[in-house]
Scaffold this active site. Sequence first.
Site, PDB file in Angstrom:
ATOM      1  N   HIS A 287       0.854  -1.129  -0.032  1.00 45.11           N
ATOM      2  CA  HIS A 287       0.011  -0.139   0.150  1.00 45.11           C
ATOM      3  C   HIS A 287       1.015   1.321   0.160  1.00 45.11           C
ATOM      4  CE1 HIS A 287       1.032  -0.236   4.363  1.00 45.11           C
ATOM      5  NE2 HIS A 287       0.651   1.098   4.394  1.00 45.11           N
ATOM      6  N   HIS A 288       0.373   2.267  -0.186  1.00 44.33           N
ATOM      7  CA  HIS A 288       0.982   3.648   0.092  1.00 44.33           C
ATOM      8  C   HIS A 288       0.363   4.676   1.055  1.00 44.33           C
ATOM      9  CE1 HIS A 288       3.476   6.964  -1.420  1.00 44.33           C
ATOM     10  NE2 HIS A 288       2.753   7.541  -1.103  1.00 44.33           N
ATOM     11  N   CYS A 289       1.264   4.773   2.133  1.00 41.52           N
ATOM     12  CA  CYS A 289       0.560   5.660   3.101  1.00 41.52           C
ATOM     13  C   CYS A 289       1.717   7.164   3.250  1.00 41.52           C
ATOM     14  CB  CYS A 289       0.560   4.886   4.595  1.00 41.52           C
ATOM     15  SG  CYS A 289       1.890   4.124   5.127  1.00 41.52           S
ATOM     16  N   VAL A 290       2.338   7.056   4.268  1.00 39.64           N
ATOM     17  CA  VAL A 290       3.357   8.090   4.327  1.00 39.64           C
ATOM     18  C   VAL A 290       4.641   7.898   3.530  1.00 39.64           C
ATOM     19  CG1 VAL A 290       3.037   8.972   6.723  1.00 39.64           C
ATOM     20  CG2 VAL A 290       4.506   7.042   6.290  1.00 39.64           C
ATOM     21  N   CYS A 291       4.549   6.373   3.080  1.00 43.74           N
ATOM     22  CA  CYS A 291       5.672   6.196   1.907  1.00 43.74           C
ATOM     23  C   CYS A 291       5.015   5.144   1.054  1.00 43.74           C
ATOM     24  CB  CYS A 291       6.987   5.684   2.536  1.00 43.74           C
ATOM     25  SG  CYS A 291       7.111   4.483   3.702  1.00 43.74           S
TER      26      CYS A 291
END
Length: 432
Positions: A287-291
Amino acid sequence: MTHKGSMKPVKKKKTEEPELEPLCCCEYIDRNGEKNHVAACLCDCQDLDEGCDRWITCKSLQPETCERIMDTISDRLRIPWLRGAKKVNISIIPPLVLLPVFLHVASWHFLLGVVVLTSLPVLALWYYYLTHRRKEQTLFFLSLGLFSLGYMYYVFLQEVVPKGRVGPVQLAVLTCGLFLILLALHRAKKNPGYLSIPASSDTSLSSGQLECLNRKGQEKTKGFPGADTAGSLNNRTVKDDPKGSSRLLAGSPTKVKEDWCAKCQLVRPARAWHCRICGICVRRMDHHCVCCVGESNHQAFILALLIFLLTSVYGITLTLDTICRDRSVFTALFYCPGVYANYSSALSFTCVWYSVIVTAGMAYIFLIQLINISYNVTEREVQQALRQKTGRRLLCGLIVDTGQYNRGFLRNWHQFSTLGTRAIHHPAEDIV
């Protein structure tokens, strides 16, 4: 010997390009390619003037005007630096300003605390879906996370430690936990496993080759056992990626079938996906969150979550033990009489509840990650299985087992522990 009729090559003089004058600390090159000055940040703001006029006259703003205003503000928001002013990402500023203001306001009264602490997660989720829908890279959440860590530690040093209930060993343990979080985040921010884009054009496929590969892949899939709609396959088709990533089924069933990404112009291996925020394909993307979390930094991401949860719970326990003496942690969290009697304890109690809300969110993410690792499934594959209504859903959808890569609890965790160390191809992963 030289012949009289021979012509000597005439050396052409290179046209000397005028050298650009070096920029001073307050000058910069704006988005139009012109030299500008930090002091002129409020000059020639036609879009902003038009927006203010329409706002005063109660007229609606066009979305294009708002985008131009934000682009202008983000381009002119700079700080003086050597050899030219540096651009400051506008998304890192709101957490630095709003978080201390909201927490101080919430510490004035119990009802204000309820309203503010309830609205903060809602605002954060709203901003997340706004930027995620626009596929924009933002430093808002990274800035919010890092500043929250720093500000909570600052309040702990200023308001909790002077009360004398926290010893030097406890303070040292909490400080070490904070530094370990930063180290794990630094490791998680590194390359998640980006697929290198081929420099030569030999690796790119023409439209005719793509058509041929598609035709061959369809012929080989017709008689392949297990390629039905029972949910064992992910059924990644062109419909799943309308933005232009053409899926291919190339090669024989005994080889790893790979996908062609039209955006990155490369053939990607199994479980690799194109991150629409980073704009590049990532190996075993989760997934993609802060990175962006992928094959190379998934372990560091899990480690950062674990260290954060342990450090946060320890800090909450020390704070509640200081401001609400002779009460258990759980009781003091919900019943701490006299905590709003002075501003110091009220601010500490408000920061505790803010930390509890953040910790609860991180604990949920950590739980989901542990479940996904146990079933050898990524969050990206879970979302796709939910959209296509494939796989098994357990515990009201908390657990989604696609059945495609699940090789047993112990083998799944063993495979996760060896991510990024060497290329491992399991039989269950040879089918995409």
